[in-house]
Scaffold this active site. Structure first.
Site, short mmCIF file in Angstrom:
data_model
loop_
_atom_site.label_atom_id
_atom_site.label_comp_id
_atom_site.label_asym_id
_atom_site.label_seq_id
_atom_site.Cartn_x
_atom_site.Cartn_y
_atom_site.Cartn_z
N LYS A 3 38.65 35.83 41.84
CA LYS A 3 37.85 36.45 42.90
C LYS A 3 37.91 37.96 42.84
CE LYS A 3 37.29 32.53 45.91
NZ LYS A 3 37.46 31.92 47.24
N ARG A 45 43.15 25.91 43.57
CA ARG A 45 41.89 25.57 42.92
C ARG A 45 41.57 26.68 41.94
NH1 ARG A 45 36.48 26.86 43.86
NH2 ARG A 45 34.97 25.21 43.39
#
Length: 292
Positions: free
Chosen positions: A230, A270
């Site tokens: 991210k 994840r």
């Protein structure tokens, strides 16, 4: 106060004796990390099998991108993307979750063999989702996301979204989502919470939530962390000229977060790059238990 999960884990949740690893397969054309790479079903199936062989516990299949600026796809298109992949992987013995905000897609995915529903809207985008989950009795990952109601992750939504105390407010809002799910008949032991890193949250918000992971884990539900590749990691690793680290060069940082998540009490992580995270979690597990 939300009803908490049972002391006995839901039988549909993997329990490998370490932090659970979910491997991502985006069957999309525009995901921020691997958009288009696995849009072809055969390539997506091959990637899912590869992830299983690497040792991931669940392969997370999604057919709609939630990257900043993404346009929502028609539910029929989303279903056409994911159902053949889910069916093939589950037929091969792979544990699969479906990443969707839509009850119709979730229902089709469960019929095709999906064992978990991963809902980034936390049940807010589709009022029928809770009934689908309650009827099927499968685990449901509820992510935190203060959306504008359209559930489009806007590129300009990265600032503080009215938070005064990010940890307190995210915790309270997640428990509100739990309350709604339980009222709809969902077994509390089937619920997993995700603080929603990067979804209308600043880098500072994300780091605060990660630092507060022991608190989040103490809410009484398994916690999933989705930090993989991210932007806040790209910003952290910016070069001397301020250029963010490229998306595909953020896996070492992701693995570090995975290892620290073990210490913080996360149930699962994840990730895109399974090998580096599996290695990091193996080290973290050996470190915390004193045995390899």
């Amino acid at each position: 106060m939300a009803e908490t999960a049972s002391q006995h884990p839901h039988p549909g949740l993997p329990a490998p004796g370490r932090c659970v690893v979910m491997g991502i397969v985006n069957v999309t054309g525009d995901s921020f990390s691997d958009g288009g790479q696995f849009l072809d079903p055969e390539r997506a199936i091959a990637r899912g099998l590869e992830l299983r062989n690497l040792g991931v516990d669940v392969v997370d299949i999604g057919g709609e991108s939630t990257r900043p600026g993404a346009v929502r796809v028609d539910p029929a298109v989303e279903a056409r993307r994911v159902i053949p992949v889910i069916s093939a992987l589950t037929s091969a013995g792979v544990a699969v979750s479906v990443d969707t905000m839509r009850a119709t897609v979730a229902a089709e995915a469960i019929t095709a063999g999906a064992a978990i529903v991963n809902d980034v809207s936390g049940g807010q985008a589709d009022p029928d989702m809770a009934k689908v989950i309650a009827d099927a009795g499968v685990p449901w990952i509820l992510m935190h996301w203060r959306s504008n109601g359209e559930y489009v992750h806007r590129a300009d939504a990265g600032g503080r979204d009215g938070y005064r105390d990010i940890v307190k407010e995210v915790s309270a809002e997640l428990l509100t989502q739990v309350d709604a799910a339980v009222r709809a008949g969902v077994d509390p032991s089937a619920l997993v919470l995700d603080p929603g890193l990067g979804f209308a949250k600043t880098a500072e918000d994300n780091w605060a939530l990660l630092q507060a992971l022991p608190h989040l884990a103490g809410l009484g539900f398994p916690v999933l962390i989705g930090a993989s590749r991210k932007r806040f990691l790209g910003s952290l690793l910016s070069g001397p000229d301020g250029t963010e680290r490229a998306v595909l060069e953020r896996d070492t940082a992701t693995a570090a977060i995975s290892a620290l998540a073990v210490a913080g009490g996360a149930w699962g992580v994840r990730v895109h790059d399974a090998r580096s995270t599996l290695d990091a979690i193996a080290v973290a597990h050996a470190w915390t238990t004193g045995r390899g």
